[in-house]
Design an enzyme around this catalytic site. Sequence first.
Site, PDB file in Angstrom:
ATOM      1  N   LYS A  39       0.844  -1.206   0.000  1.00  0.00           N
ATOM      2  CA  LYS A  39       0.000   0.000   0.000  1.00  0.00           C
ATOM      3  C   LYS A  39       0.883   1.262   0.000  1.00  0.00           C
ATOM      4  CE  LYS A  39      -3.729  -2.490   2.220  1.00  0.00           C
ATOM      5  NZ  LYS A  39      -4.244  -3.063   3.448  1.00  0.00           N
ATOM      6  N   GLN A  74      -4.390  -1.826   9.793  1.00  0.00           N
ATOM      7  CA  GLN A  74      -4.330  -3.153   9.175  1.00  0.00           C
ATOM      8  C   GLN A  74      -4.878  -4.208  10.129  1.00  0.00           C
ATOM      9  OE1 GLN A  74      -3.213  -3.724   5.905  1.00  0.00           O
ATOM     10  NE2 GLN A  74      -3.927  -5.804   6.251  1.00  0.00           N
ATOM     11  N   ASP A 105     -11.349   2.620   4.855  1.00  0.00           N
ATOM     12  CA  ASP A 105     -11.842   1.249   4.656  1.00  0.00           C
ATOM     13  C   ASP A 105     -13.307   1.113   5.067  1.00  0.00           C
ATOM     14  OD1 ASP A 105     -11.374  -1.057   3.362  1.00  0.00           O
ATOM     15  OD2 ASP A 105     -10.117  -1.992   4.880  1.00  0.00           O
TER      16      ASP A 105
END
Length: 283
Positions: free
Chosen positions: A52, A96, A119
Amino acid sequence: MAQIIDGKSIAATERELLVARIEKLKAAGVIPGLCVILVGEDPASLTYVSSKEKMAHALNMKGVIHRLPAETSQQELIKQIELLNADDSIHGILVQLPLPPHIDADAVAEAIMPEKDIDGLHPLNAGRLLAGRPCMIPCTPNGCMELIRSTGVSISGKTAVIIGRSNIVGKPIALLLMHEHATVTICHSRTKELAKIASQADILVCAIGRPGMIKKEMIKPGAVVIDVGINRVNGKLCGDVEFNEAKEIAGYITPVPGGVGPMTIMMLMRNTVEAAEKQNMNK
Ligand code: NAD
């Protein structure tokens, strides 16, 4: 024989669109900034966060990883998030997953300000998604939708079956497909007659995490098959679908690797750019 849905090339097209948007932001003095927080040393997570970061740099965005030790307390993690919430150079924050067991992932998701929640895990974004209102859409489901659209197969009126009911993949994909007028069934570990249900799907999305669990008899001839699973078998990546036999019967199918993965990361970049655009407008 199925057409292979080439996630890499579809992601490359999306990347071109993003480059133009990033240029425009830069001209206005804004560099889109992404911060990924990694708690602990999980090797798969480490690979994901560094790809990422690399992609953010390749797009001339700001990309930073905050690496925290596995023993970081929930309170310390939330404090870090609050600092990033207040940092104008960071437009998108991603923690994460999975987190170490002593940290409550829901509390962490709630700590990220909804505007930077790239997200889409904050309850405000999740609720808006449920209601079909504009929101930050989770990256993997967003990428799956782009892959399905790329086939040109109309979603409206189709039977869609999602296998997997996680908050980050299965549930949001089901909602997105429903919003586009598919008739949706969600299956999970306690579903009875999984094969029968799956084999009725015009659109079959597999987000399970079990290598090769979906065999050809579970696939309707001509179906669009999206394989979200990432599994490692003898050091090799594979999906949840038994690809070699499934491609004989499906109409369209994503490979693993090279299907959903490249789109997930591009959707993360897109959400960050979108967040930067909105935050800049609201200044
Ligand atoms: P999860 O473990 O949270 O959810 C798995 C789901 O599968 C659960 O809802 C469970 O009910 C269901 N399931 C488990 N065993 C089953 C069975 N025997 N029959 C039917 N259903 C069963 O996982 P997740 O976070 O949703 O991820 C799913 C998979 O997708 C994993 O392999 C993960 O690595 C992968 N993933 C890939 C990407 C990507 O970018 N390609 C992104 C996120 C997740």
